[in-house]
Design a protein around this motif. Sequence first.
Motif, short mmCIF file in Angstrom:
data_model
loop_
_atom_site.label_atom_id
_atom_site.label_comp_id
_atom_site.label_asym_id
_atom_site.label_seq_id
_atom_site.Cartn_x
_atom_site.Cartn_y
_atom_site.Cartn_z
N UNK A 39 0.83 -1.21 0.00
CA UNK A 39 0.00 0.00 0.00
C UNK A 39 0.86 1.26 0.00
N UNK A 40 1.94 1.24 0.79
CA UNK A 40 2.82 2.40 0.86
C UNK A 40 3.66 2.55 -0.42
N UNK A 41 3.98 1.42 -1.04
CA UNK A 41 4.70 1.49 -2.31
C UNK A 41 3.82 2.22 -3.34
N UNK A 42 2.53 1.86 -3.39
CA UNK A 42 1.61 2.52 -4.32
C UNK A 42 1.46 4.00 -3.97
N UNK A 43 1.44 4.28 -2.66
CA UNK A 43 1.28 5.67 -2.21
C UNK A 43 2.45 6.53 -2.68
N UNK A 44 3.66 5.96 -2.59
CA UNK A 44 4.86 6.71 -2.96
C UNK A 44 5.11 6.73 -4.48
N UNK A 45 5.02 5.56 -5.12
CA UNK A 45 5.51 5.44 -6.50
C UNK A 45 4.42 5.30 -7.55
N UNK A 46 3.17 5.27 -7.11
CA UNK A 46 2.05 5.29 -8.06
C UNK A 46 1.30 6.62 -7.95
N UNK A 47 0.98 6.97 -6.68
CA UNK A 47 0.29 8.23 -6.44
C UNK A 47 1.28 9.40 -6.28
N UNK A 48 2.56 9.07 -6.09
CA UNK A 48 3.62 10.08 -5.88
C UNK A 48 3.32 10.99 -4.70
N UNK A 49 2.72 10.39 -3.66
CA UNK A 49 2.44 11.13 -2.42
C UNK A 49 3.55 10.82 -1.42
N UNK A 50 4.66 11.53 -1.56
CA UNK A 50 5.82 11.25 -0.72
C UNK A 50 5.72 11.87 0.68
N UNK A 51 4.64 12.57 0.94
CA UNK A 51 4.46 13.20 2.25
C UNK A 51 3.38 12.48 3.07
N UNK A 52 3.09 11.24 2.69
CA UNK A 52 2.09 10.45 3.43
C UNK A 52 2.70 10.05 4.77
N UNK A 53 2.26 10.69 5.84
CA UNK A 53 2.90 10.55 7.16
C UNK A 53 2.91 9.12 7.69
N UNK A 54 1.79 8.39 7.67
CA UNK A 54 1.83 7.01 8.19
C UNK A 54 2.84 6.13 7.45
N UNK A 55 2.92 6.30 6.13
CA UNK A 55 3.87 5.50 5.35
C UNK A 55 5.31 5.94 5.60
N UNK A 56 5.50 7.23 5.80
CA UNK A 56 6.84 7.73 6.12
C UNK A 56 7.33 7.15 7.44
N UNK A 57 6.45 7.13 8.44
CA UNK A 57 6.80 6.56 9.74
C UNK A 57 7.09 5.06 9.62
N UNK A 58 6.24 4.36 8.86
CA UNK A 58 6.42 2.92 8.70
C UNK A 58 7.72 2.62 7.96
#
Length: 239
Positions: free
Chosen positions: A16-35
């Motif tokens: 899910x976080x891979x998609x958040x970063x590299x599909x949606x390009x949302x690099x400021x997603x806090x929960x994924x950044x922490x994880x």
Amino acid sequence: MAGIFHQLCLLILTPACYDEFFVEFNFLHVPCLKAALSKGLGVAIVGGAILVKVPQILKIVGARSGQGISIIGTILELLAIGFNVSYSFVNRYPFSSYGDGVFLLIQTGIIGALVFLYGGSAKKGILFFITVLSTITFLCSGSVPLKILWMLQASNIPIVFAGKMVQAVANYKNGSTGQLSAITVTLLFFGSAARIFTSIQETGDQIIILTYMVATLANGTLLAQLIYYWNVKPKGKKD
């Protein structure tokens, strides 16, 4: 190439976080950044633990002496590490949250065996190491009820503190830190501090978090002694 990159990222990120970063390009997603930070730190700590006590082992072997190493403190440290590894293993927590303990257990067992060896008893050293491996194998086998393992993990709090304080008292009485390795003590301090964060993120287990908080305080005490006694030679040694 893209497939290799994807597999490497999944060592740190959830799908899910891979998609958040590299599909949606949302690099400021806090929960994924922490994880991601937690998983990255966990992997780094496990990797570092492979060699963290090697400087200490080499220092003992090079001096052919375990002077300044408290065997009681070493045994208490082994108990603490063993209880944590078995409790985490049976609970099926991510290996990145406790894997460093596996390597620390082996290396600390070797240190204890070397103290006996250079103390004049090779048989005690061998028996010591075999006992360590046998005990951890039994605790991880699933034969011990989880409730008992929780109680053993809870006992880590006084065990960790007592084990480090035994070493600290030995340092104070000797007027030096003997064969303690500055590299090893420093790495253990920063490793236990980082484990507070990774434990919060990956397990949320309050008893483990509290254990690492106490370990950080105790490791910090030994680090402070190393700095204080930096230029002091062990008793009995002369220029």
